[in-house]
Scaffold this motif. Structure first.
Motif, PDB file in Angstrom:
ATOM      1  N   ALA A 152       1.883   3.965  -4.921  1.00 16.83           N
ATOM      2  CA  ALA A 152       3.339   3.977  -4.670  1.00 16.83           C
ATOM      3  C   ALA A 152       3.620   4.797  -3.858  1.00 16.83           C
ATOM      4  O   ALA A 152       4.457   4.550  -2.890  1.00 16.83           O
ATOM      5  N   PHE A 153       2.945   6.051  -3.332  1.00 16.96           N
ATOM      6  CA  PHE A 153       3.103   6.968  -2.194  1.00 16.96           C
ATOM      7  C   PHE A 153       1.997   7.961  -2.242  1.00 16.96           C
ATOM      8  O   PHE A 153       1.005   7.719  -2.841  1.00 16.96           O
ATOM      9  N   ARG A 190       0.740  -8.829 -13.433  1.00 15.21           N
ATOM     10  CA  ARG A 190       0.022 -10.221 -13.093  1.00 15.21           C
ATOM     11  C   ARG A 190      -0.199  -9.969 -11.479  1.00 15.21           C
ATOM     12  O   ARG A 190       0.475 -10.457 -10.538  1.00 15.21           O
ATOM     13  N   PRO A 191      -1.350  -8.881 -11.061  1.00  9.28           N
ATOM     14  CA  PRO A 191      -1.299  -8.724  -9.800  1.00  9.28           C
ATOM     15  C   PRO A 191      -1.956  -9.764  -8.993  1.00  9.28           C
ATOM     16  O   PRO A 191      -2.706 -10.712  -9.489  1.00  9.28           O
ATOM     17  N   ALA A 196       1.071  -7.535  -1.779  1.00 10.26           N
ATOM     18  CA  ALA A 196       1.379  -6.111  -2.500  1.00 10.26           C
ATOM     19  C   ALA A 196       2.452  -6.595  -3.382  1.00 10.26           C
ATOM     20  O   ALA A 196       3.350  -7.348  -3.246  1.00 10.26           O
ATOM     21  N   PRO A 197       2.560  -5.360  -4.190  1.00 11.11           N
ATOM     22  CA  PRO A 197       3.703  -5.808  -5.409  1.00 11.11           C
ATOM     23  C   PRO A 197       4.988  -5.676  -4.718  1.00 11.11           C
ATOM     24  O   PRO A 197       5.519  -4.909  -3.674  1.00 11.11           O
ATOM     25  N   ASN A 266       6.916  -6.831   1.415  1.00 16.60           N
ATOM     26  CA  ASN A 266       5.808  -7.719   1.344  1.00 16.60           C
ATOM     27  C   ASN A 266       6.156  -8.681   0.400  1.00 16.60           C
ATOM     28  O   ASN A 266       6.702  -8.352  -0.544  1.00 16.60           O
ATOM     29  N   THR A 267       5.850  -9.857   0.935  1.00 13.08           N
ATOM     30  CA  THR A 267       6.468 -11.102   0.125  1.00 13.08           C
ATOM     31  C   THR A 267       5.586 -11.463  -0.992  1.00 13.08           C
ATOM     32  O   THR A 267       4.784 -12.377  -0.962  1.00 13.08           O
TER      33      THR A 267
END
Length: 422
Positions: A152-153, A190-191, A196-197, A266-267
């Motif tokens: 996340a960071f 569901r990665p 990217a998420p 990110n798509t």
């Protein structure tokens, strides 16, 4: 509970060599209304490296774990499945059914764990773990098998909150340079190996509190600090999704003194064209985001909560305040003589504990244009004992009970249990 008086409660307390009791959480009912047949059960973590379960109505311990190799520092529960989750100082995550002696499963994480969030989705139960490197791990329950890892960071994930509809995950680090982030839960469950998420950063650094609105699942309110941490502010966002033919665009509408923020993410769902809009809530006749700052001479609150998404409750010194999300004061309560050290709330109750050795119960009422709080009852932390606490007392409640942890010395806590005399 709304009409309860102190004499309407049955008082029980657990004493003895319990150690210092840390995190507490309900194992029954999720803190929401219960049928008259269901007992109130709570989990407590002890400095004795044990996990306890208590029957509040009886005031008795009904289960305890074996002594663990390391001290337990985090606790989460999933009342719908009667499960508890712990993480210790060695970063070992365990899941317990609080009936058998041993944990159902365990896994050791690669970095220090700072946050836990258990959720129940249409795909089943999951546990999310935030670590010191800014990573969020999603694990299956009860197997604790790794489903995904998302960064996340670059700082610790101190706050991890799932929205009421399980659609969004809020992650934040209490650091002055970190922007909190909201992630689309489905991306974690569901990665995709090559995408990217889907996520958006909220443009308010040093966030140290956040709450999803219980009855408006896409609305979140943040508490943040500015001006060398001397000023506290609140800001509210709505999140919505829209399907388009293009890529994924995330928009944030800031206040009129700032330019609108548009970010291309990110798509993750490029093929289906999912769009997320992060929209500032508009006041009538303006384009301002729902955001306000507290006066600089007002003591900064530590805890906060929200009701329907339009009001914010927080403490400041010995006072409890209820504001609209635009900064209009609705109510002020002065039921405590000394500083409020802990505030806890759910969709029905607000509970404060204070250094004056009392706790106070409020309940939400829906009359008028905004929800408001009804002051209900004032209870002692521990009856006939006004010895100052060594640690901040904390309390939680459900629809028929109130539980408070009181530590009068540095060796052992007392667990105080109030239950309505049904």
């Amino acid at each position: 509970m709304a009409w309860a008086r102190p004499e309407d409660f049955v008082y029980k307390e657990a004493t003895g060599n319990l150690g210092i009791l840390g995190p507490i959480a309900y194992l029954s009912g999720g803190g929401l209304p219960m049928s008259g047949q269901e007992k109130s059960l709570i989990c407590t973590v002890s400095s004795k490296r044990m996990l306890f379960v208590w029957d509040v109505q009886e005031g008795t311990m009904i289960w305890s774990s074996p002594v663990q190799q390391s001290s337990i520092k985090r606790l989460a529960t999933l009342p719908q499945m009667y499960l508890a989750f712990t993480v210790d100082v060695q970063n070992t995550v365990k899941v317990w059914n609080c009936q058998h002696v041993d944990a159902l499963a365990m896994v050791t994480m690669p970095r220090a764990c700072f946050s836990l969030e258990a959720i129940l989705t249409s795909d089943g139960p999951f546990l999310m773990v935030g670590n010191s490197e800014g990573d969020i791990f999603t694990l299956t329950v009860p197997e604790l098998r790794n489903v995904s890892k998302v960064n996340a960071f670059n700082y610790s994930v101190d706050l991890l909150h799932c929205s009421p509809d399980q659609k969004w995950i809020f992650a934040a680090g209490t650091h002055q340079h970190i922007l909190p982030k909201v992630l689309f839960t489905e991306c974690l469950l569901r990665p995709s190996a090559d995408r990217a998420p889907l996520s958006v950063s909220l443009p308010f650094a040093f966030c140290y509190g956040a709450c999803w609105a219980p009855r408006r699942a896409n609305r979140i309110t943040l508490m943040f600090r500015r001006a060398s941490f001397k000023k506290t502010g609140f800001t509210t966002f709505d999140l919505t999704t829209e399907w388009t033919q293009g890529g994924t665009i995330i928009q944030a509408l800031a206040s009129r003194v700032m330019a609108p923020i548009t970010m291309v993410s990110n798509t993750y769902f490029q093929a289906t064209g999912l769009t997320i809009f992060l929209t500032g809530l508009k006041s009538p006749g303006t384009d301002q985001i729902a955001s306000f700052m507290l006066p600089i001479n007002m003591e900064s609150p530590i805890c906060m909560g929200v009701s329907d998404g339009n009001v914010i409750v927080f403490e400041s010194g010995p006072h409890l305040f209820l504001f609209t999300i635009n900064g209009f004061l609705l109510q002020q309560f002065d039921d405590h003589q000394l500083t409020i050290c802990n505030l806890w709330m759910d969709s029905l109750h607000v509970l404060t504990t204070s250094m004056d050795n009392y706790l106070h119960l409020y309940m939400w009422e829906e009359e008028g244009p905004y929800p408001h709080l009804k002051s209900c009852c004032h209870l002692e932390h521990r009856r006939d004992d006004h010895t100052p606490s060594c640690y901040y007392s904390k309390a939680i409640c459900d629809n028929t009970s109130i539980v408070c942890v009181v530590s009068r010395n540095r060796e052992s806590s007392v667990l105080v249990m109030y239950s309505l005399n049904m």
